[in-house]
Design a protein around this motif. Structure first.
Motif, PDB file in Angstrom:
ATOM      1  N   TYR A  66       0.871  -1.030  -0.028  1.00 29.20           N
ATOM      2  CA  TYR A  66       0.041   0.148   0.060  1.00 29.20           C
ATOM      3  C   TYR A  66       0.745   1.017  -0.091  1.00 29.20           C
ATOM      4  CZ  TYR A  66      -4.278   2.478   1.063  1.00 29.20           C
ATOM      5  OH  TYR A  66      -5.602   3.317   1.217  1.00 29.20           O
ATOM      6  N   ILE A  67       0.723   1.927  -1.156  1.00 25.07           N
ATOM      7  CA  ILE A  67       1.640   3.239  -1.277  1.00 25.07           C
ATOM      8  C   ILE A  67       0.273   4.222  -0.873  1.00 25.07           C
ATOM      9  CG2 ILE A  67       3.067   4.662  -2.498  1.00 25.07           C
ATOM     10  CD1 ILE A  67       4.271   2.181  -3.968  1.00 25.07           C
ATOM     11  N   ASP A  68       0.688   5.026   0.191  1.00 21.46           N
ATOM     12  CA  ASP A  68      -0.128   6.233   0.619  1.00 21.46           C
ATOM     13  C   ASP A  68       0.257   7.415   0.225  1.00 21.46           C
ATOM     14  OD1 ASP A  68      -2.067   8.113   1.933  1.00 21.46           O
ATOM     15  OD2 ASP A  68      -1.828   7.042   3.741  1.00 21.46           O
ATOM     16  N   THR A  69      -0.232   8.509  -0.555  1.00 21.61           N
ATOM     17  CA  THR A  69       0.300   9.835  -1.026  1.00 21.61           C
ATOM     18  C   THR A  69      -0.750  11.089  -0.303  1.00 21.61           C
ATOM     19  OG1 THR A  69      -1.326   9.964  -2.826  1.00 21.61           O
ATOM     20  CG2 THR A  69       0.859   8.977  -3.201  1.00 21.61           C
ATOM     21  N   GLU A  70      -1.696  10.634   0.241  1.00 17.26           N
ATOM     22  CA  GLU A  70      -2.514  11.433   1.057  1.00 17.26           C
ATOM     23  C   GLU A  70      -2.615  11.302   2.623  1.00 17.26           C
ATOM     24  OE1 GLU A  70      -5.939  10.907  -1.979  1.00 17.26           O
ATOM     25  OE2 GLU A  70      -5.628  12.990  -2.297  1.00 17.26           O
ATOM     26  N   GLY A  71      -2.071  10.506   3.114  1.00 15.58           N
ATOM     27  CA  GLY A  71      -2.278  10.217   4.481  1.00 15.58           C
ATOM     28  C   GLY A  71      -3.571   9.627   4.837  1.00 15.58           C
ATOM     29  N   THR A  72      -4.289   8.981   3.863  1.00 13.42           N
ATOM     30  CA  THR A  72      -5.577   8.497   4.295  1.00 13.42           C
ATOM     31  C   THR A  72      -5.581   6.853   4.843  1.00 13.42           C
ATOM     32  OG1 THR A  72      -5.769   8.024   1.843  1.00 13.42           O
ATOM     33  CG2 THR A  72      -6.860  10.151   2.668  1.00 13.42           C
ATOM     34  N   PHE A  73      -4.764   6.233   4.740  1.00 15.68           N
ATOM     35  CA  PHE A  73      -4.812   4.877   5.407  1.00 15.68           C
ATOM     36  C   PHE A  73      -4.835   4.648   6.823  1.00 15.68           C
ATOM     37  CE2 PHE A  73      -2.356   0.779   6.804  1.00 15.68           C
ATOM     38  CZ  PHE A  73      -3.156   0.071   6.536  1.00 15.68           C
ATOM     39  N   ARG A  74      -5.738   3.938   7.185  1.00 15.72           N
ATOM     40  CA  ARG A  74      -5.952   3.847   8.542  1.00 15.72           C
ATOM     41  C   ARG A  74      -5.992   2.321   9.002  1.00 15.72           C
ATOM     42  NH1 ARG A  74      -5.051   8.229   8.477  1.00 15.72           N
ATOM     43  NH2 ARG A  74      -6.094  10.069   8.587  1.00 15.72           N
ATOM     44  N   PRO A  75      -4.745   1.885   9.707  1.00 19.96           N
ATOM     45  CA  PRO A  75      -4.869   0.635  10.106  1.00 19.96           C
ATOM     46  C   PRO A  75      -6.122   0.082  10.980  1.00 19.96           C
ATOM     47  CG  PRO A  75      -3.096   1.953  10.886  1.00 19.96           C
ATOM     48  CD  PRO A  75      -3.528   2.604   9.982  1.00 19.96           C
ATOM     49  N   ASP A  76      -6.602   0.884  11.854  1.00 19.70           N
ATOM     50  CA  ASP A  76      -7.689   0.462  12.784  1.00 19.70           C
ATOM     51  C   ASP A  76      -8.876   0.317  11.695  1.00 19.70           C
ATOM     52  OD1 ASP A  76      -8.925   3.843  13.098  1.00 19.70           O
ATOM     53  OD2 ASP A  76      -6.744   3.341  12.590  1.00 19.70           O
ATOM     54  N   ARG A  77      -9.165   0.693  10.600  1.00 22.08           N
ATOM     55  CA  ARG A  77     -10.270   0.476   9.906  1.00 22.08           C
ATOM     56  C   ARG A  77     -10.213  -0.869   9.277  1.00 22.08           C
ATOM     57  NH1 ARG A  77     -14.317   0.094   8.157  1.00 22.08           N
ATOM     58  NH2 ARG A  77     -15.462   0.883   6.453  1.00 22.08           N
ATOM     59  N   ILE A  78      -8.975  -1.474   9.148  1.00 21.77           N
ATOM     60  CA  ILE A  78      -8.766  -2.795   8.533  1.00 21.77           C
ATOM     61  C   ILE A  78      -9.164  -4.007   9.749  1.00 21.77           C
ATOM     62  CG2 ILE A  78      -7.021  -4.664   8.154  1.00 21.77           C
ATOM     63  CD1 ILE A  78      -7.160  -2.371   5.976  1.00 21.77           C
ATOM     64  N   VAL A  79      -9.478  -3.511  11.030  1.00 24.07           N
ATOM     65  CA  VAL A  79      -9.779  -4.614  11.966  1.00 24.07           C
ATOM     66  C   VAL A  79     -11.334  -4.960  11.873  1.00 24.07           C
ATOM     67  CG1 VAL A  79      -9.988  -5.035  14.567  1.00 24.07           C
ATOM     68  CG2 VAL A  79      -8.005  -3.427  13.687  1.00 24.07           C
ATOM     69  N   PRO A  80     -12.268  -4.134  11.778  1.00 24.23           N
ATOM     70  CA  PRO A  80     -13.597  -4.613  11.612  1.00 24.23           C
ATOM     71  C   PRO A  80     -13.881  -5.308  10.108  1.00 24.23           C
ATOM     72  CG  PRO A  80     -13.534  -2.025  11.514  1.00 24.23           C
ATOM     73  CD  PRO A  80     -12.197  -2.455  11.740  1.00 24.23           C
ATOM     74  N   ILE A  81     -13.207  -4.863   9.136  1.00 18.00           N
ATOM     75  CA  ILE A  81     -13.185  -5.557   7.908  1.00 18.00           C
ATOM     76  C   ILE A  81     -12.724  -7.020   8.207  1.00 18.00           C
ATOM     77  CG2 ILE A  81     -12.693  -5.412   5.233  1.00 18.00           C
ATOM     78  CD1 ILE A  81     -12.294  -2.249   5.643  1.00 18.00           C
ATOM     79  N   ALA A  82     -11.407  -7.175   8.634  1.00 23.66           N
ATOM     80  CA  ALA A  82     -11.113  -8.451   8.898  1.00 23.66           C
ATOM     81  C   ALA A  82     -11.988  -9.115   9.607  1.00 23.66           C
ATOM     82  CB  ALA A  82      -9.668  -8.388   9.654  1.00 23.66           C
ATOM     83  N   GLU A  83     -12.570  -8.709  10.833  1.00 27.56           N
ATOM     84  CA  GLU A  83     -13.759  -9.511  11.392  1.00 27.56           C
ATOM     85  C   GLU A  83     -14.722 -10.032  10.777  1.00 27.56           C
ATOM     86  OE1 GLU A  83     -13.968  -6.735  14.693  1.00 27.56           O
ATOM     87  OE2 GLU A  83     -12.339  -7.589  15.822  1.00 27.56           O
ATOM     88  N   ARG A  84     -15.369  -9.102   9.872  1.00 26.10           N
ATOM     89  CA  ARG A  84     -16.441  -9.515   8.991  1.00 26.10           C
ATOM     90  C   ARG A  84     -16.158 -10.808   8.123  1.00 26.10           C
ATOM     91  NH1 ARG A  84     -18.040  -5.861   3.454  1.00 26.10           N
ATOM     92  NH2 ARG A  84     -19.056  -7.639   2.471  1.00 26.10           N
ATOM     93  N   PHE A  85     -14.884 -10.696   7.723  1.00 26.16           N
ATOM     94  CA  PHE A  85     -14.619 -11.980   7.025  1.00 26.16           C
ATOM     95  C   PHE A  85     -14.136 -13.018   7.596  1.00 26.16           C
ATOM     96  CE2 PHE A  85     -14.653  -8.613   3.507  1.00 26.16           C
ATOM     97  CZ  PHE A  85     -15.081  -8.930   2.785  1.00 26.16           C
ATOM     98  N   GLY A  86     -14.223 -13.151   9.031  1.00 22.60           N
ATOM     99  CA  GLY A  86     -13.595 -14.007   9.871  1.00 22.60           C
ATOM    100  C   GLY A  86     -12.229 -14.418   9.760  1.00 22.60           C
ATOM    101  N   MET A  87     -11.457 -13.299   9.669  1.00 22.35           N
ATOM    102  CA  MET A  87      -9.952 -13.280   9.707  1.00 22.35           C
ATOM    103  C   MET A  87      -9.424 -12.633  10.928  1.00 22.35           C
ATOM    104  SD  MET A  87      -9.325 -12.438   5.572  1.00 22.35           S
ATOM    105  CE  MET A  87      -7.776 -13.198   5.505  1.00 22.35           C
ATOM    106  N   ASP A  88      -8.179 -13.091  11.225  1.00 16.09           N
ATOM    107  CA  ASP A  88      -7.629 -12.605  12.511  1.00 16.09           C
ATOM    108  C   ASP A  88      -6.810 -11.112  12.146  1.00 16.09           C
ATOM    109  OD1 ASP A  88      -6.026 -12.125  14.499  1.00 16.09           O
ATOM    110  OD2 ASP A  88      -4.339 -13.420  14.192  1.00 16.09           O
ATOM    111  N   PRO A  89      -7.583 -10.078  12.695  1.00 15.58           N
ATOM    112  CA  PRO A  89      -6.991  -8.744  12.241  1.00 15.58           C
ATOM    113  C   PRO A  89      -5.317  -8.497  12.440  1.00 15.58           C
ATOM    114  CG  PRO A  89      -8.811  -8.502  13.635  1.00 15.58           C
ATOM    115  CD  PRO A  89      -8.448  -9.851  13.811  1.00 15.58           C
ATOM    116  N   GLY A  90      -4.929  -8.908  13.361  1.00 14.93           N
ATOM    117  CA  GLY A  90      -3.519  -8.877  13.434  1.00 14.93           C
ATOM    118  C   GLY A  90      -2.629  -9.562  12.337  1.00 14.93           C
TER     119      GLY A  90
END
Length: 344
Positions: free
Chosen positions: A165-189
């Protein structure tokens, strides 16, 4: 019981990963193979230092570029290219062979069935998919969702690979990944550990980050590269009409590098793009905005998607340009678990 099931799922995913890796070996030839063709190990090291890690990648460089590498003379470059041609076939192939090669293309689910159907199954590897639209139209939300779905096994319409992931605008949010991973039944870590992230501050920095990626992709099973956004730094670092030609040339070089990465490593490129007001659009066009980057960007992207806001959390995606998809639209929704089908 649940723990046993989880362990079984994990071992299945690891199994799939190993099988995939074996298949991927055929996709590119490591640059080390040149040594067996009589090329000096020191010269191979110089190529690796210059960001060239596969014979396929080597054949995508001009001889002028290669002679620019310190310590490589024209005679050496000729010899290296001859050796690489013996390993990699870069000539003609039949249409049947091309069709067979297309079978290695992986389609990664967006997390939304309507959007997957629109895209013929999902975001394609070996291609550049560009999403353009105004702010809040869902481009970065799709990027975050793809960070997770790319890691799903192929039997779950995932890419079974890692994410860059290359971010040029500072919009990547790792905390946003957590609920998405949980939705798909994956380990967020585990999902976050499989994402490599870089924040780019200048267009040169952005290009250099792409050069460094080849080393990682030749060693590990990556399946997507996300650039959010591709044009932002070019719009900042180049100003006025006087610098436009220079900007477009530098942008073309970077886009050329992206398509080479896509084809060399069979990864999907998902890049977001901004829009600009189109004064020539006139009053009769309902939305007089066009994607930034001009013709250079238009010709580089394989699939171009236009995003716009709908009602509430709903968004509309339209196929703007694609070699194999009809012009059509799909409605999706932004949810805490990422991109999903819109609820009526």
């Amino acid at each position: 019981m649940m723990a046993a099931l989880k362990a079984e799922e994990t071992s299945q995913m690891q199994l799939v990963e190993r099988e995939e890796l074996d298949e991927d070996d055929d996709l590119f030839e490591a640059i080390d193979k040149l040594i067996a063709q009589g090329i000096n190990a020191g010269d191979v090291k110089k190529l690796q230092d210059a960001g060239i890690h596969t014979c396929n990648g080597l054949m995508m460089h001009t001889k002028k570029n290669l002679t620019g590498i310190k310590g490589l003379s024209e005679a050496k470059v000729d010899k290296i290219c001859e050796a690489a041609e013996k390993i990699v076939n870069f000539g003609y192939m039949t249409g049947s062979d091309a069709l067979l090669k297309r079978k290695s293309v992986v389609r990664i689910t967006t997390g939304c069935q309507a959007l997957d159907d629109l895209l013929g199954g999902g975001i394609e590897t070996s291609a550049i998919t560009e999403a353009f639209g105004e702010f809040r139209s869902g481009k970065t939300q799709l990027a975050h969702t793809l960070c997770v779905t790319t890691q799903l096994p192929t039997n779950m319409k995932g890419g079974n690979g890692k994410v860059a992931y290359i971010d040029t605008e500072g919009t990547f949010r790792p905390d946003r990944i957590v609920p998405i991973a949980e939705r798909f039944g994956m380990d967020p870590g585990a999902v976050l550990d499989n994402i490599i992230y870089a924040r780019a501050y200048t267009y040169e920095h952005q290009y250099n980050l792409l050069l460094g990626l080849a080393a990682k992709m030749s060693e590990e099973p990556f399946r997507i590269l996300i650039v959010d956004s591709v044009i932002a730094l070019f719009r900042v670092d180049f100003t006025g009409r006087g610098e436009l030609a220079d900007r477009q040339q530098k942008l073309a070089q970077m886009l050329s590098r992206l398509i080479k990465i896509a084809e060399e490593f069979n990864v999907a490129i998902y890049m977001t793009n901004q829009v600009i007001a189109d004064p020539g659009g006139g009053m009769f066009i309902s939305d007089p905005k066009k994607p930034a980057g001009g013709h250079v960007l238009a010709h580089a992207a394989t699939i171009r998607l236009s995003f716009r806001k709908g009602k509430g959390e709903q968004r509309v995606c339209k196929v703007f340009d694609a070699p194999n998809l009809p012009e059509a639209e799909a409605i999706f929704q932004i949810t805490p678990g990422g991109i999903a089908d819109a609820k009526d």
